[in-house]
Every structure is written in structure tokens, then in C-alpha cells.
Design a protein around this motif. Sequence first.
Motif, PDB file in Angstrom:
ATOM      1  N   ASP A 150       0.850  -1.187   0.000  1.00  0.00           N
ATOM      2  CA  ASP A 150       0.000   0.000   0.000  1.00  0.00           C
ATOM      3  C   ASP A 150       0.892   1.246   0.000  1.00  0.00           C
ATOM      4  N   ASP A 151       0.288   2.414  -0.165  1.00  0.00           N
ATOM      5  CA  ASP A 151       1.066   3.649  -0.304  1.00  0.00           C
ATOM      6  C   ASP A 151       1.921   3.937   0.924  1.00  0.00           C
ATOM      7  N   GLY A 152       1.384   3.644   2.102  1.00  0.00           N
ATOM      8  CA  GLY A 152       2.149   3.898   3.321  1.00  0.00           C
ATOM      9  C   GLY A 152       3.397   3.047   3.407  1.00  0.00           C
ATOM     10  N   ALA A 153       3.281   1.804   3.004  1.00  0.00           N
ATOM     11  CA  ALA A 153       4.442   0.905   3.035  1.00  0.00           C
ATOM     12  C   ALA A 153       5.482   1.325   2.011  1.00  0.00           C
ATOM     13  N   VAL A 154       5.048   1.796   0.839  1.00  0.00           N
ATOM     14  CA  VAL A 154       5.986   2.279  -0.175  1.00  0.00           C
ATOM     15  C   VAL A 154       6.793   3.442   0.372  1.00  0.00           C
ATOM     16  N   THR A 155       6.111   4.373   1.033  1.00  0.00           N
ATOM     17  CA  THR A 155       6.815   5.519   1.625  1.00  0.00           C
ATOM     18  C   THR A 155       7.805   5.060   2.685  1.00  0.00           C
ATOM     19  N   ALA A 156       7.390   4.142   3.526  1.00  0.00           N
ATOM     20  CA  ALA A 156       8.266   3.649   4.595  1.00  0.00           C
ATOM     21  C   ALA A 156       9.503   2.971   4.035  1.00  0.00           C
TER      22      ALA A 156
END
Length: 372
Positions: free
Chosen positions: A288-294
Motif C-alpha cells: 500500500d502507499d504507506g508501506a511504499v513511503t516507509a
Amino acid sequence: MSGASATRAAVAAAPRVVVKVGSSSLTTAAGGLDPARLDALVDALAARRAAGGQVVLVSSGAIASGLAPLGLTKRPRDLATQQASASVGQLVLGHAYVSSFARYSLQVGQVLLTSDDIVRRAHYRNAQRTLSRLLALGVVPVVNENDTVATEEIRFGDNDRLAALVAYLVGADAMVLLSDVDGLYDGDPRRGDATRIEEVAEAADVAHVRADELASDLGTGGMATKLASARLASTAGVPVLIAAATEAHRALGQADVGTAFAAAPRRLTPRRFWLAYAADPKGRLHLDDGAVTAVVTRRRSLLAAGIVATTGDFEAGDVVELADAKGDTVARGVVAFDAAELPDLIGRTSRELAPEQRREVVHADDLVPLRH
């Protein structure tokens, strides 16, 4: 000194350089090995050696060299005949290099590799040790894919990528790709309206180039594979020059021809390079987008909560790709779970998992972002 002149100066002064030459630069129009072209290449390589540099040659041409001895008039289409031609041609090509380098009292060592020798970590280290020892002994390694047993490599002509992997593997200070085209163009140079790109400082400089449209008679490769190879090597910290084989002396001398690719300021560690470019991924984790950022921006470990789906049949310890919502690969890493274990874990926070499952799916130390 400008960035442009600094890149070319780095190629010209590199103590250790990997040089890749394509089939069409070594053969006649009819497809047989051209001794005059091969001698001209060796002249340039020997001059580089005489100037104090070390050279590793990645040479195509085995299949083409086997055509005439087998009575074939053109490159065969079927895999078995290609491999048979490579079997005969490899000896023809090797003998030609031994004879040509002997004019300068230089010893040659043949190194045949398949993709397995690069993607498997143990094989990678063995190849690295062999090449390093050959160079220490003053030998000129001549590297080629082992076309007599390779399959995908023959179909897709991967010697350009192999050259980039070898450049990193031997700790090269520069890479020179020689072909029948005198550099990277922003269009098909045969149409007359294309402009040669002199310098590439970053990926954005060639974002507009449609390399798949840049046709050339380069065996099974083409400008697309050269651009991909140059990007790979330069991203890993190795400056690159794409030039015409007919200008090999200048390319390996003052490096004032062709297209120069600046190296990234930091060279990846061997393990991270292997993870990013050499390892063979066994599956894919969709984030998900949050994991990509992390993972990409904050360089954090990947947790089960950030995964939305998985594909592939992988085991704990395998290399997998990490993809964003669009399906683009944003990172690679070593997964800590089998594919069969993850469906019950994905999307769940650590508090929702059993104690033995509360570990990172991909630890930050085993993860390499591919998008910055």
C-alpha cells in the motif's frame, strides 16, 4: 572541471575498465569473423594496457563465428543450432583473440558465464575471485555468455547487461560499450534528423529517449540494451562510455567520442548491488502507499500490515520484488516468510499476529530501494 569533462576524464584515467564489443563489430557482412576488425580492437585494448590500465573484455561473436565453419549462411533461428554454432564459434573466437593479443605478448583467459553465475550468490563470488586473480596475474580476461548451455540469454542477447554486472563484479573504474553506432541518439540515426546525446548526468536526461525504436544491426542486442546497461552501471557508481568500435582507440584513450554517462556519487555495496540488479527475484509483494513511503523514502523494514497481495512461489530467504499500487517495482529484498505463510499475515498489525510471526517480512538490512 565541468561534470561533462569529469565523466570523460574518469573513463580515460580509469585504472580498470570493462570493454564490451558486439557481434556486428567483429564480423563481416556475411556473418563470419573479421580478423581485421578483431585486430583493430585488440590494438586499442593493448594500447590501454601499455598505458598502465587493466582491461576486461566482454565479447559477443561466438554464434556468428561458428556460422562459416558449419556452412551456415545466416544466424540460425532454432536454439539447438544456435548452441551448436556457439560451441564451434567459441573456439574460433578464442583462438583469434589468443593470436591477436600474442602480437603484444599478452596472455588471454576465457571466462564463460551464464546468468546463474551472476544471480546465485555463491557462483557470483566464485566468478569474482577468478576474474580478480586473472587480472592480478596480468591476464586479459575475455568474458562471454556460455551460449552452448544458456537459453534465455541467447534469445534476448544479454551481453550488454552482462558487461554491467561484470564491471561491478571486478570493481571496474569505468565501462566502455563498443558497437556499430557512435553513441546514444534521441531518435533513429538512420533517419537523418536524430541528435547524438553527448552527456548523461542523470536518468532525466534520457527519459525522452525511446531506445526500443533505435534499431541497429547489433546481433541480438541493440541500443535499448546498451542504454539499460549504461543506466545499470552508472547507477551502481561506474562511469560509462558508449562509442563506435571503429573509434575504439579514442574511446579507450582520451574518451572524447560517443555518449558519456556520469556515475552515481555512491557505489553500492556488493550485497546491495547483488540484491538490486543481479539476483533473480522469485516473487512479488504488492504494497500500500504507506508501506511504499516507509520502504523507499524512510528506508524502513517492510511489515505485514503494509502488504496487500503476493504473487509467485518463493521461500524464506529468496529475493522478491516490492511493487507499488501501479505495479511498478520500487525495491527488492530478501523475504523472511514462505509464500504459503503470507496470505494469513498480510494487512495485519504486529499486535494482531502470533508472537512467532511478529518479525519483519523484509528487514531493512536486506532491502534495496530502486526508486528515490
